[in-house]
Design an enzyme around this catalytic site. Structure first.
Site, PDB file in Angstrom:
ATOM      1  N   GLY A 108       0.810  -1.218   0.000  1.00  0.00           N
ATOM      2  CA  GLY A 108       0.000   0.000   0.000  1.00  0.00           C
ATOM      3  C   GLY A 108       0.839   1.261   0.000  1.00  0.00           C
ATOM      4  O   GLY A 108       1.669   1.469   0.889  1.00  0.00           O
ATOM      5  N   GLY A 168      -0.531   4.250   0.202  1.00  0.00           N
ATOM      6  CA  GLY A 168      -1.404   5.313   0.723  1.00  0.00           C
ATOM      7  C   GLY A 168      -0.690   6.036   1.855  1.00  0.00           C
ATOM      8  O   GLY A 168       0.541   5.977   1.974  1.00  0.00           O
ATOM      9  N   GLY A 212      -0.597   5.434   5.083  1.00  0.00           N
ATOM     10  CA  GLY A 212       0.087   4.563   6.029  1.00  0.00           C
ATOM     11  C   GLY A 212       1.383   4.032   5.442  1.00  0.00           C
ATOM     12  O   GLY A 212       2.462   4.184   6.032  1.00  0.00           O
ATOM     13  N   GLU A 272     -19.964  16.571   1.626  1.00  0.00           N
ATOM     14  CA  GLU A 272     -19.153  17.344   0.670  1.00  0.00           C
ATOM     15  C   GLU A 272     -19.659  17.162  -0.755  1.00  0.00           C
ATOM     16  O   GLU A 272     -19.791  18.128  -1.514  1.00  0.00           O
ATOM     17  CB  GLU A 272     -17.681  16.924   0.795  1.00  0.00           C
ATOM     18  CG  GLU A 272     -17.099  17.414   2.122  1.00  0.00           C
ATOM     19  CD  GLU A 272     -15.679  16.961   2.431  1.00  0.00           C
ATOM     20  OE1 GLU A 272     -15.074  17.540   3.335  1.00  0.00           O
ATOM     21  OE2 GLU A 272     -15.180  16.030   1.786  1.00  0.00           O
ATOM     22  N   ASP A 275      -6.322   2.292   7.606  1.00  0.00           N
ATOM     23  CA  ASP A 275      -7.736   1.914   7.582  1.00  0.00           C
ATOM     24  C   ASP A 275      -7.957   0.409   7.710  1.00  0.00           C
ATOM     25  O   ASP A 275      -9.066  -0.027   7.968  1.00  0.00           O
ATOM     26  CB  ASP A 275      -8.368   2.369   6.254  1.00  0.00           C
ATOM     27  CG  ASP A 275      -8.657   3.856   6.233  1.00  0.00           C
ATOM     28  OD1 ASP A 275      -8.280   4.544   7.206  1.00  0.00           O
ATOM     29  OD2 ASP A 275      -9.254   4.333   5.256  1.00  0.00           O
TER      30      ASP A 275
HETATM   31  C1  LIG Z   1     -13.715  10.097  -0.362  1.00  0.00           C
HETATM   32  C2  LIG Z   1     -12.863  10.075   0.882  1.00  0.00           C
HETATM   33  C3  LIG Z   1     -12.695  11.234   1.613  1.00  0.00           C
HETATM   34  C4  LIG Z   1     -11.916  11.240   2.765  1.00  0.00           C
HETATM   35  N1  LIG Z   1     -11.764  12.406   3.453  1.00  0.00           N
HETATM   36  C5  LIG Z   1     -10.946  12.424   4.527  1.00  0.00           C
HETATM   37  C6  LIG Z   1     -10.688  13.651   5.207  1.00  0.00           C
HETATM   38  O1  LIG Z   1     -11.239  14.702   4.860  1.00  0.00           O
HETATM   39  N2  LIG Z   1      -9.823  13.637   6.251  1.00  0.00           N
HETATM   40  C7  LIG Z   1      -9.188  12.492   6.652  1.00  0.00           C
HETATM   41  O2  LIG Z   1      -8.387  12.536   7.578  1.00  0.00           O
HETATM   42  N3  LIG Z   1      -9.433  11.313   6.049  1.00  0.00           N
HETATM   43  C8  LIG Z   1     -10.278  11.261   4.988  1.00  0.00           C
HETATM   44  N4  LIG Z   1     -10.509  10.064   4.350  1.00  0.00           N
HETATM   45  C9  LIG Z   1      -9.913   8.835   4.886  1.00  0.00           C
HETATM   46  C10 LIG Z   1      -8.462   8.718   4.491  1.00  0.00           C
HETATM   47  O3  LIG Z   1      -8.287   8.975   3.124  1.00  0.00           O
HETATM   48  C11 LIG Z   1      -7.983   7.315   4.860  1.00  0.00           C
HETATM   49  O4  LIG Z   1      -8.165   7.134   6.240  1.00  0.00           O
HETATM   50  C12 LIG Z   1      -6.521   7.115   4.522  1.00  0.00           C
HETATM   51  O5  LIG Z   1      -6.311   7.269   3.141  1.00  0.00           O
HETATM   52  C13 LIG Z   1      -6.095   5.716   4.953  1.00  0.00           C
HETATM   53  O6  LIG Z   1      -4.774   5.487   4.559  1.00  0.00           O
HETATM   54  P1  LIG Z   1      -4.270   4.013   4.303  1.00  0.00           P
HETATM   55  O7  LIG Z   1      -2.819   4.117   3.992  1.00  0.00           O
HETATM   56  O8  LIG Z   1      -4.692   3.112   5.386  1.00  0.00           O
HETATM   57  O9  LIG Z   1      -5.075   3.516   3.014  1.00  0.00           O
HETATM   58  P2  LIG Z   1      -5.193   4.160   1.572  1.00  0.00           P
HETATM   59  O10 LIG Z   1      -4.796   5.581   1.554  1.00  0.00           O
HETATM   60  O11 LIG Z   1      -6.545   3.783   1.106  1.00  0.00           O
HETATM   61  O12 LIG Z   1      -4.098   3.360   0.729  1.00  0.00           O
HETATM   62  C14 LIG Z   1      -4.208   1.993   0.475  1.00  0.00           C
HETATM   63  C15 LIG Z   1      -3.281   1.645  -0.685  1.00  0.00           C
HETATM   64  O13 LIG Z   1      -3.197   0.238  -0.782  1.00  0.00           O
HETATM   65  C16 LIG Z   1      -3.308  -0.160  -2.121  1.00  0.00           C
HETATM   66  N5  LIG Z   1      -3.850  -1.524  -2.120  1.00  0.00           N
HETATM   67  C17 LIG Z   1      -5.027  -1.931  -1.600  1.00  0.00           C
HETATM   68  N6  LIG Z   1      -5.151  -3.253  -1.721  1.00  0.00           N
HETATM   69  C18 LIG Z   1      -4.030  -3.702  -2.316  1.00  0.00           C
HETATM   70  C19 LIG Z   1      -3.567  -4.994  -2.688  1.00  0.00           C
HETATM   71  N7  LIG Z   1      -4.282  -6.084  -2.461  1.00  0.00           N
HETATM   72  N8  LIG Z   1      -2.384  -5.075  -3.306  1.00  0.00           N
HETATM   73  C20 LIG Z   1      -1.636  -3.975  -3.551  1.00  0.00           C
HETATM   74  N9  LIG Z   1      -2.019  -2.735  -3.199  1.00  0.00           N
HETATM   75  C21 LIG Z   1      -3.191  -2.604  -2.583  1.00  0.00           C
HETATM   76  C22 LIG Z   1      -4.226   0.864  -2.747  1.00  0.00           C
HETATM   77  O14 LIG Z   1      -4.042   0.939  -4.151  1.00  0.00           O
HETATM   78  C23 LIG Z   1      -3.810   2.147  -2.019  1.00  0.00           C
HETATM   79  O15 LIG Z   1      -2.785   2.814  -2.702  1.00  0.00           O
HETATM   80  C24 LIG Z   1     -11.295  10.041   3.194  1.00  0.00           C
HETATM   81  C25 LIG Z   1     -11.459   8.866   2.450  1.00  0.00           C
HETATM   82  C26 LIG Z   1     -12.238   8.881   1.308  1.00  0.00           C
HETATM   83  C27 LIG Z   1     -12.413   7.620   0.512  1.00  0.00           C
END
Ligand SMILES: Cc1cc2nc3c(=O)[nH]c(=O)nc-3n(C[C@H](O)[C@H](O)[C@H](O)COP(=O)(O)OP(=O)(O)OC[C@H]3O[C@@H](n4cnc5c(N)ncnc54)[C@H](O)[C@@H]3O)c2cc1C
Length: 440
Positions: free
Chosen positions: A24, A26, A28, A186, A316
């Site tokens: 990922g 993202g 994290g 939003e 997440d």
């Molecule tokens: C529409 C929307 C609006 C939001 N607004 C806010 C806000 O205003 N403020 C706030 O704080 N938070 C907001 N959030 C929440 C925030 O974006 C998430 O909490 C944050 O992005 C989580 O980060 P993460 O690294 O856990 O996951 P993500 O950022 O979702 O990253 C996950 C990554 O893993 C990759 N991935 C997934 N599965 C696989 C797999 N099997 N193999 C390889 N790669 C994979 C994906 O491609 C992605 O790049 C919002 C979310 C959304 C959807």
């Protein structure tokens, strides 16, 4: 089961640096990788997409305010100066905990060996067991989702412009958003505002004030998660002033191509957008560790999974209870960023002082924000409640600050300034074609 000390030394290949595999790119995953920048180890970051997305601004792509490249950046570019990272474009499909390998779908890798594994695969939409609704009510999680919503939103006006039948035209100009959390609020606010300002000037036949935006929420207030009731009340007032009809305490019971049923009430609408539920990536459940109802992995206080101190789940995908507040860490950017940095730091410390107990993760609450429209937003930060223009400026500055890349920050600020001054939305492009039309 090997002890923590044994389990860490077993998989090492003599003469090779420790291998950290991150799934990922993202918030994290990227922050974990960056926290390991100066550590004597080799990192492999696996993502199925080649780009990092700033999800909080996805709704602006969906409503034609920004272009995709303004809120996303190639992962390779973000990490190009960090020499100990290799980026692999692949889907992670499983984990073999016993052999310590991540299984991916890309040749020639198939299996990537790890000494430490960090899963940061995020979450997707949940239709609460009604996945058949997804085609008629797309959610907003990726650039592709945002472009699909933008396509449907703009096509609705094109079809309405040609539609002689008033009833069918009304259904085309009715937008239903399900779920009144920040994303739903939003999206609904932006659609209503644009239809009354920007879109109005572009069409000759339709009266865009006929546009109906209906926000449906099962609970009894908008912004139910974490915002104080006064903030919810203010957001409701702002939405109503923008022309959004808010249905509280209302549950969607069915969705079809021509509309939704909300309890006993039928709403004819060709445009339903889903902002109601979240489900963790299925990768979490594949670990065999306990998961909660949303599929989030229930991690130890140090973010590792039970019995596997070399496997961490963050962002997440993780269900984390903060030891100080005993509350669940919300699925938001600050949580993912803090967890990424924490695990990165933990691995660095572990390499230096093997065998010492892992520390506990503590979450620092950075507050909650939601924007409702032009110069309207709400914020709840450190007990302080901000509304209106002040909250909107705060929201804008914060989002620009967290965007990745100077160019994106500059481009977004310029676009916002332009839109603010001239009531414009520059990205009104219908991409992905239009559906074939059959006479009824
Ligand atoms: C529409 C929307 C609006 C939001 N607004 C806010 C806000 O205003 N403020 C706030 O704080 N938070 C907001 N959030 C929440 C925030 O974006 C998430 O909490 C944050 O992005 C989580 O980060 P993460 O690294 O856990 O996951 P993500 O950022 O979702 O990253 C996950 C990554 O893993 C990759 N991935 C997934 N599965 C696989 C797999 N099997 N193999 C390889 N790669 C994979 C994906 O491609 C992605 O790049 C919002 C979310 C959304 C959807």
């Amino acid at each position: 089961m090997p002890s923590r000390q044994e389990s860490r030394t077993l998989s090492r290949v003599p003469g090779q640096q420790p291998q950290v595999v991150i799934v990922g790119g993202g918030f994290g995953g990227l922050n974990a990788a960056r926290a390991l920048a100066h550590a004597p180890l080799q990192i492999t970051l696996v993502d199925r997409r080649n780009h990092h997305v700033f999800q909080p601004l996805l709704y602006q792509v969906a409503t034609a305010a920004l272009s995709p490249a303004q809120i996303a950046a190639p992962i390779r570019k973000i990490l190009r100066h960090q020499k100990n990272v290799e980026v692999v474009l692949a889907e992670a499909t499983g984990v073999d905990l016993a052999r310590r390998v991540l299984i991916v779908d890309a040749l020639p890798y198939r299996e990537i060996r790890y000494d430490y594994l960090i899963l940061a695969a995020g979450a997707t939409h949940s239709y609460f067991g009604r996945d058949d609704w997804a085609t008629n009510a797309p959610g907003l999680k990726s650039i592709e989702d945002a472009l699909e919503i933008r396509r449907r939103f703009l096509l609705a006006y094109e079809a309405a412009e040609r539609e002689p039948d008033p009833q069918r035209r009304r259904a085309l100009l009715t937008f239903v958003v399900v779920g009144a959390g920040p994303t739903g609020v939003e999206l609904a606010g932006a659609i209503s505002e644009i239809s009354r300002t920007v879109i109005r000037r572009d069409f000759r036949r339709i009266d865009t004030s006929e546009t109906r935006v209906i926000l449906v929420e099962a609970l009894d207030r908008v912004l139910p998660g974490g915002f104080p009731p006064e903030i919810s009340a203010r957001a409701l007032r702002d939405l109503t002033e923008l022309g959004v009809e808010v249905l509280l305490g209302s549950r969607v019971t069915s969705i079809d191509p021509k509309g939704v049923n909300v309890g006993d009430r039928r709403i004819d609408s060709h445009n339903v957008f889903w902002a109601a539920g979240v489900r963790a990536s299925p990768l979490g459940a594949m670990l065999g560790a306990p998961v909660d109802a949303a599929g989030r992995v229930i991690v130890e206080p140090d973010l590792s999974i039970p019995g596997h101190p070399d496997v961490f789940v963050i962002g997440d995908l993780a269900r984390v209870i903060d030891p100080a507040t005993k509350c669940q860490v919300p699925g938001m950017c600050p949580g993912a960023i803090q967890m990424g940095r924490f695990v990165g730091g933990l691995i660095v410390a572990d390499l230096a002082r093997r065998g010492t107990p892992y520390p506990q993760f503590h979450y620092t609450d950075k507050g909650l924000l939601a924007t409702i429209g032009r110069a309207r937003a709400v914020a709840y930060v450190g007990g302080l409640k901000l509304v209106g223009w002040t909250a909107w400026v705060f929201w804008a500055l914060l989002h620009v600050f967290f965007l990745i890349g100077f160019r994106n920050r500059l481009a977004v600020m310029l676009d916002w300034a332009w839109d603010y001054l001239f009531f414009d939305r520059g990205a009104r492009l219908i991409t992905g074609g239009r559906p074939a039309e059959k006479p009824e």
